[in-house]
Scaffold this active site. Structure first.
Site, PDB file in Angstrom:
ATOM      1  N   GLU A   1       4.410  -1.066   3.526  1.00 48.93           N
ATOM      2  CA  GLU A   1       4.889  -0.765   4.877  1.00 48.93           C
ATOM      3  C   GLU A   1       6.404  -0.480   4.891  1.00 48.93           C
ATOM      4  O   GLU A   1       7.187  -1.209   5.506  1.00 48.93           O
ATOM      5  CB  GLU A   1       4.563  -1.907   5.838  1.00 48.93           C
ATOM      6  CG  GLU A   1       3.083  -2.002   6.145  1.00 48.93           C
ATOM      7  CD  GLU A   1       2.770  -2.842   7.376  1.00 48.93           C
ATOM      8  OE1 GLU A   1       3.594  -3.686   7.747  1.00 48.93           O
ATOM      9  OE2 GLU A   1       1.692  -2.636   7.963  1.00 48.93           O
TER      10      GLU A   1
ATOM     11  N   GLU B   1      -5.066  -1.726   5.991  1.00 52.20           N
ATOM     12  CA  GLU B   1      -5.049  -3.062   6.596  1.00 52.20           C
ATOM     13  C   GLU B   1      -5.527  -2.973   8.031  1.00 52.20           C
ATOM     14  O   GLU B   1      -5.149  -2.058   8.776  1.00 52.20           O
ATOM     15  CB  GLU B   1      -3.623  -3.624   6.648  1.00 52.20           C
ATOM     16  CG  GLU B   1      -3.016  -3.988   5.331  1.00 52.20           C
ATOM     17  CD  GLU B   1      -1.609  -4.562   5.522  1.00 52.20           C
ATOM     18  OE1 GLU B   1      -1.293  -5.077   6.614  1.00 52.20           O
ATOM     19  OE2 GLU B   1      -0.827  -4.468   4.571  1.00 52.20           O
TER      20      GLU B   1
END
Ligand code: GLA
Length: 688
Positions: A161, A317
């Protein structure tokens, strides 16, 4: 003949676990080794085929500078390989170990007002830090060498991320890197002065040495400087990613690489980054407390699919149930996790993964749900996970199938950065809100939509929607103009086509580069006061509300389709339509209320001849198609709570309820999903 690198590229573009990959983040370092055997046994029970491991393992594998200890991760990898679970191995660089910032405090990032961000959380590194990159690539070199031939290694997960917590850094190191970046971009300081309009407020620079990042200033920092800093910061993060990728390509040229986007994230231009990934992946956390969460998620999924031209992508995710980081963290009610997982697949995903496999006992995420909750296997979450794993394994033929869209919605990070700068006619314009207001009526009508940057080839689309393109390059405006001239249909909304790449107003009256295609000009911006609404009267005499924005539109060759019906602009155009070349171009000068926006979009779609996958869809039902070697699949997803019935053009059976007789009516309970396998081709109205 294919060149060796092209062969490698083809191999890298496959997700190797057969069918839809299923699994999650695996963080075994949080647990004693006795737990690991149970982990793999339960993974098998849950149908896990792919885990992403090692994301936060740097301190564990390199406990002291240059001392590497891979013995434990060897055992983890061996266990997983033994169980037939593939690994998307993280490069472990997302959270530097404490020793690194003690040795090199200069890697710590700084805010615009000069405060240092200390270790103790994660992602505490300056993206421009050469020291951070040096230590990170050294670790990646060790990892890649160690696991290059390991049977469990399927792909690399670079970083994690990017830009989640530290999208920008204003430290001295970043300042030096920014100057170097500017000097590469502009060549000489005169060009920078011109681009940044520094004649204004006595800001003229004599040399690059005088330039700083836009740190806390007494008033609005220079807009060109802010815009370039957004570009630079995105690039600094990308350089971190590329430095690691370069090591991986050298040592493991056939292993695909990815990094997980955080939804559609302002600091990271997904379109640029996607070109550097073999498989695009994204993290999406739908909010069970938000009634419309699936629409916002749908937008992200469409961006992710479109970022690599429609190739299958990974949902890297999602939460099995609740997260821990909103103010109120509601669990996913029964069936929602399944529904939202299928939504990703319906919109092109070939992998459904979660954060995380086993719920942590300690640390900041112990209340974040996991596939295996604190309560163990006798829990609703584990049962739902196991059931979904079984279900996905039963339909491997879906993997690899693609969807085609006749509509494209344009999104441009450069324009997003510029739109949301300060000192504008209104600070209330939010790129994501505006984009979603245009995406929603398409989603609700069952229309598949690509989301593309303005320089993408538009020739395959019938309709192009431009929610807002405040910053526009001349050549992109020409592309839109040519698209309409050649028979395409275009819908552009307010405050578009205003500035160039340097946030300087295009000369020639707003929106100069789009004037010809839209057949109008805009004389004045007229944002209403906060919470003020205005009425809009449509051609059929109905009146609807609007808010957020209005402007004085002067039609040249466009016809007026709706007018403002209250306030200062009463009687002036709110919506126009311009017959241009073989196509048409519509302009919307305000934010219409959702119902009116839906009506308008339906009308524009009708003109463009774009119809839904299934006609007469009940409210809240999403319908998509994927098509590939394994067949043609129609996905029906009921985002509502009530049971509905969907009429089909011919009898079909649901792949997920094997054995039921084909029917031309499918019953979907609240949160229900059906996957229909069919040779039937979609309904479209007319030809362009
Ligand atoms: C992000 C991170 C994960 C975890 C989850 C929790 O997506 O990548 O490490 O923190 O959020 O939702």
């Amino acid at each position: 003949m294919q060149q060796p690198d092209e062969v490698a590229t083809d191999a890298r573009q496959r997700l190797r676990p057969a069918g839809i990959a299923f699994g999650g983040d695996y963080n075994p370092e949080q647990w004693p080794e006795e737990v690991w055997a149970e982990d793999v046994a339960l993974m098998k029970e849950a149908g896990v085929s792919l885990v992403t491991a090692g994301i936060f393992s740097w301190a564990k594998v390199e406990p002291r500078p240059g001392e590497f200890d891979f013995a434990w991760s060897d055992r983890v990898m061996d266990n997983l390989a033994g169980a037939g679970v593939a690994v998307c191995l993280a490069t472990m660089t997302a959270s530097p170990p404490p020793w690194l910032s003690r040795l090199h405090p200069e890697i710590l990032p700084e805010t615009a007002d000069g405060r240092r961000m200390w270790p103790g959380g994660r992602q505490h590194y300056c993206p421009s830090s050469g020291v951070y990159r040096r230590y990170a690539t050294r670790l990646v070199e060790q990892l890649a060498t160690r696991y290059a031939d390991h049977p469990a290694l399927e792909m690399w997960h670079i970083g994690n991320e990017y830009g989640c917590h530290t999208p920008m850094c204003w430290c001295d190191g970043s300042a030096a890197d920014f100057r170097r970046w500017l000097s590469d971009r502009y060549g000489d300081i005169g060009a920078l002065n011109d681009a940044w309009s520094t004649a204004f407020w006595s800001q003229g620079y004599d040399s690059f040495d005088e330039v700083l990042p836009p740190r806390l200033a007494p008033t609005f920092p220079n807009p060109g400087q802010q815009l370039d800093f957004a570009r630079f910061s995105d690039d600094a993060l990308l350089q971190c990613y590329l430095a690691e990728k370069e090591v991986l390509r050298r040592i493991t040229p056939d292993v695909p690489v990815t990094t997980n986007f955080i939804g559609v994230h302002k600091p990271v231009d997904a379109f640029r980054w996607a070109a550097e990934q073999d498989v695009v992946s994204v993290d999406v956390y739908q909010d069970p407390h938000d009634h419309d969460t699936h629409i916002a998620a749908g937008f992200i999924f469409d961006v992710t699919r479109s970022a690599r031209g429609g190739r299958p992508w990974m949902l890297m995710e999602q939460a099995p149930s609740a997260v821990n980081w909103r103010d109120r963290n509601g669990p996913k009610p029964p069936g929602r996790m399944r529904l939202w997982s299928w939504q990703a697949i319906a919109q092109g995903a070939d992998a459904v993964l979660y954060f995380q496999w086993r719920q942590s006992r300690g640390g900041a995420e112990k209340y974040h749900s996991a596939m295996l909750p604190h309560g163990g296997t006798e829990t609703r979450t584990f049962r739902e996970v196991r059931e979904l794993g079984r279900e996905l394994a039963s339909v491997p033929q879906i993997a690899g199938a693609r969807s085609t869209a006749e509509v494209a919605l344009v999104l441009d990070w450069n324009s997003w950065w510029a739109l949301e700068l300060d000192s504008h006619p209104s600070t209330a314009l939010d790129q994501m809100n505006i984009a979603l207001a245009h995406y929603r009526p398409l989603f609700e009508a069952g229309i598949t939509c690509d989301v593309v940057p303005p320089d993408r080839d538009l020739s395959g689309y019938r309709l192009v929607v431009v929610p807002n393109l405040y910053l526009i390059r001349e050549r992109d405006a020409e592309r839109l103009t040519d698209f309409v001239r050649g028979g395409g249909h275009l819908l552009v909304s307010f405050f578009s086509g205003v500035v160039d790449e340097c946030d300087r107003v295009h000369p020639g009256g707003y929106p100069a580069p789009l004037r010809e295609v839209l057949g109008l000009h805009v004389e004045e911006f007229w944002p209403p006061a906060e919470r003020e609404t205005v009425n809009v009267r449509h051609r059929d005499g109905t009146v609807s509300g609007a808010d957020l924005w209005s402007e004085v539109v002067v039609p040249e060759s466009a016809e007026t389709v709706a007018v403002f019906d209250s306030g200062a602009l009463t009687g002036q155009p709110a919506v126009t339509r311009h017959a241009f070349g073989e196509g048409s171009a519509w302009y919307v000068a305000t934010r219409l209320a959702p119902r009116a926006m839906r009506n308008l979009m339906d009308e524009v779609r009708d003109t463009a001849g774009v119809g839904p996958v299934v006609t007469g869809l009940p409210e809240q039902v999403q319908a998509t198609v994927r098509e590939g070697d394994g067949g043609r699949f129609v996905f029906l997803l009921n985002h509502g709570r009530e049971q509905v019935e969907v009429g089909l053009p011919e009898p079909m059976s649901d792949l997920l309820t094997q054995g039921t007789a084909p029917s031309d009516r499918i019953r979907l309970p609240g949160a229900g999903v059906a996957v229909l396998s069919t040779p039937w081709t979609r309904h479209t109205k007319g030809q362009r």
